[in-house]
Design a protein around this motif. Structure first.
Motif, PDB file in Angstrom:
ATOM      1  N   THR A 132      23.305  85.997   3.468  1.00 31.21           N
ATOM      2  CA  THR A 132      22.361  85.851   4.589  1.00 31.21           C
ATOM      3  C   THR A 132      22.137  87.207   5.259  1.00 31.21           C
ATOM      4  OG1 THR A 132      23.104  83.590   4.960  1.00 31.21           O
ATOM      5  CG2 THR A 132      22.027  84.691   6.833  1.00 31.21           C
TER       6      THR A 132
ATOM      7  N   ARG B  45      27.441  82.623  12.825  1.00 31.44           N
ATOM      8  CA  ARG B  45      27.514  81.222  13.280  1.00 31.44           C
ATOM      9  C   ARG B  45      28.325  81.160  14.581  1.00 31.44           C
ATOM     10  NH1 ARG B  45      29.481  80.058   7.972  1.00 31.44           N
ATOM     11  NH2 ARG B  45      27.839  79.397   6.558  1.00 31.44           N
TER      12      ARG B  45
ATOM     13  N   GLY C  38      23.959  83.629  15.797  1.00 27.19           N
ATOM     14  CA  GLY C  38      24.269  82.246  16.189  1.00 27.19           C
ATOM     15  C   GLY C  38      24.143  81.292  15.015  1.00 27.19           C
TER      16      GLY C  38
HETATM   17  N1  LIG Z   1      24.138  81.970  11.172  1.00 27.36           N
HETATM   18  C1  LIG Z   1      23.928  80.938  10.355  1.00 27.36           C
HETATM   19  N2  LIG Z   1      23.418  79.778  10.820  1.00 27.36           N
HETATM   20  C2  LIG Z   1      23.209  78.740   9.987  1.00 27.36           C
HETATM   21  N3  LIG Z   1      23.439  78.746   8.674  1.00 27.36           N
HETATM   22  C3  LIG Z   1      23.947  79.873   8.146  1.00 27.36           C
HETATM   23  C4  LIG Z   1      24.207  81.029   8.941  1.00 27.36           C
HETATM   24  N4  LIG Z   1      24.698  82.003   8.140  1.00 27.36           N
HETATM   25  C5  LIG Z   1      24.739  81.489   6.897  1.00 27.36           C
HETATM   26  N5  LIG Z   1      24.295  80.215   6.889  1.00 27.36           N
HETATM   27  C6  LIG Z   1      24.199  79.316   5.732  1.00 27.36           C
HETATM   28  O1  LIG Z   1      25.508  79.121   5.214  1.00 27.36           O
HETATM   29  C7  LIG Z   1      25.490  79.113   3.795  1.00 27.36           C
HETATM   30  C8  LIG Z   1      26.380  80.236   3.284  1.00 27.36           C
HETATM   31  O2  LIG Z   1      25.819  81.472   3.675  1.00 27.36           O
HETATM   32  P1  LIG Z   1      25.693  82.679   2.641  1.00 27.36           P
HETATM   33  O3  LIG Z   1      25.193  82.185   1.319  1.00 27.36           O
HETATM   34  O4  LIG Z   1      24.954  83.759   3.320  1.00 27.36           O
HETATM   35  O5  LIG Z   1      27.224  83.054   2.557  1.00 27.36           O
HETATM   36  P2  LIG Z   1      28.000  83.890   1.424  1.00 27.36           P
HETATM   37  O6  LIG Z   1      29.165  84.492   2.111  1.00 27.36           O
HETATM   38  O7  LIG Z   1      27.056  84.787   0.735  1.00 27.36           O
HETATM   39  O8  LIG Z   1      28.466  82.693   0.485  1.00 27.36           O
HETATM   40  P3  LIG Z   1      28.843  82.660  -1.074  1.00 27.36           P
HETATM   41  O9  LIG Z   1      30.330  82.726  -1.118  1.00 27.36           O
HETATM   42  O10 LIG Z   1      28.320  81.350  -1.524  1.00 27.36           O
HETATM   43  O11 LIG Z   1      28.187  83.854  -1.713  1.00 27.36           O
HETATM   44  C9  LIG Z   1      24.027  79.267   3.374  1.00 27.36           C
HETATM   45  O12 LIG Z   1      23.467  78.004   3.165  1.00 27.36           O
HETATM   46  C10 LIG Z   1      23.397  79.938   4.600  1.00 27.36           C
HETATM   47  O13 LIG Z   1      22.020  79.631   4.693  1.00 27.36           O
END
Ligand SMILES: Nc1ncnc2c1ncn2[C@@H]1O[C@H](COP(=O)(O)OP(=O)(O)OP(=O)(O)O)[C@@H](O)[C@H]1O
Ligand SMILES: [Mg+2]
Length: 219
Positions: free
Chosen positions: A18, A147, A176
């Motif tokens: 993200t 978050r 957030g």
């Molecule tokens: N601030 C936020 N508010 C709401 N949803 C979020 C937020 N940050 C991330 N997410 C959601 O949480 C999920 C995990 O986020 P993300 O894919 O960015 O994490 P990651 O650390 O890259 O995970 P992975 O281990 O799967 O690679 C996604 O569906 C993303 O859209």
């Protein structure tokens, strides 16, 4: 000079992709930017980029994927010729790759949610960071709260405890819990391009804070 920003974490699902995709999209508005997805075969950033190509006109944004740290070093070297910024979306739990990213980056960001489980699991990352610091003493690694629920006492207490326990600096900008982040990711967009004022403001603040830190280092 190319500035490299690594987004690292040992725990999955904390918001690395993200933050990587949003920063890459916002940075590419002004300067050529490359996004490197090191988290294969999952490839969230790569999938986001593929969707993006069909949604928005081409911009200054390049995508690369790499499978190991040797390939990463080679790609970074190639991409640095023509890109002002390189954003690296790291894999979880591969210490070798995380160490290489931390050493190559001008700044590494550690997304972290203010929950006890996330903070406990980040202790492993601190060990990898310490190893990287032995090889390059001036590495800069900072927590970015994701978050974050600023209105809960628990989140505020936990973030204070984590700061002390993990011994890492933190960014002033906190993201957030907003549905816009998951909706924009699924559509190949940044929240800057998604109509959510609060998320939009957070991401622009994050990009500005990161650029400010990089500018200081470039002096
Ligand atoms: N601030 C936020 N508010 C709401 N949803 C979020 C937020 N940050 C991330 N997410 C959601 O949480 C999920 C995990 O986020 P993300 O894919 O960015 O994490 P990651 O650390 O890259 O995970 P992975 O281990 O799967 O690679 C996604 O569906 C993303 O859209
Ligand atoms: Mg990811």
């Amino acid at each position: 000079m190319t500035q490299i920003v690594g987004i690292i974490q040992v725990k999955g699902g904390v918001g690395r992709s993200t933050i990587a995709t949003n920063l890459a999209a916002v940075f590419s508005l002004k300067k050529p930017t490359a996004l490197i997805d090191c988290d294969l075969p999952q490839g969230t950033s790569a999938s986001w980029y593929a969707v993006r190509k069909s949604e928005v006109p081409p911009t200054n944004l390049t995508l690369a994927t790499v499978r190991d740290y040797r390939e990463l070093i080679t790609r970074v070297r190639e991409l640095s010729h023509e890109h002002r910024y390189i954003i690296i979306d790291a894999p979880p739990r591969i210490a070798e790759m995380t160490r290489a990213i931390t050493i190559m980056s001008s700044l590494s960001l550690v997304p972290l949610g203010a929950s006890a489980a996330e903070i406990w699991s980040t202790a492993d990352l601190v060990q990898t960071i310490d190893e990287a610091r032995r090889l390059r003493p001036d590495i800069d690694v900072r927590i970015v709260w994701n978050r974050f629920r600023s209105y809960t006492r628990e989140a505020v207490d936990l973030s204070e405890a984590a700061r002390k326990e993990l011994g890492l600096k933190e960014l002033a900008t906190r993201l957030g819990y907003r549905v816009a982040y998951s909706e924009a990711l699924a559509r190949g967009l940044s929240v800057d391009e998604w109509l959510d004022k609060a998320a939009h403001a957070e991401i622009l603040a994050l990009a500005a804070e990161v650029k400010g830190i990089l500018k200081e280092k470039g002096k």
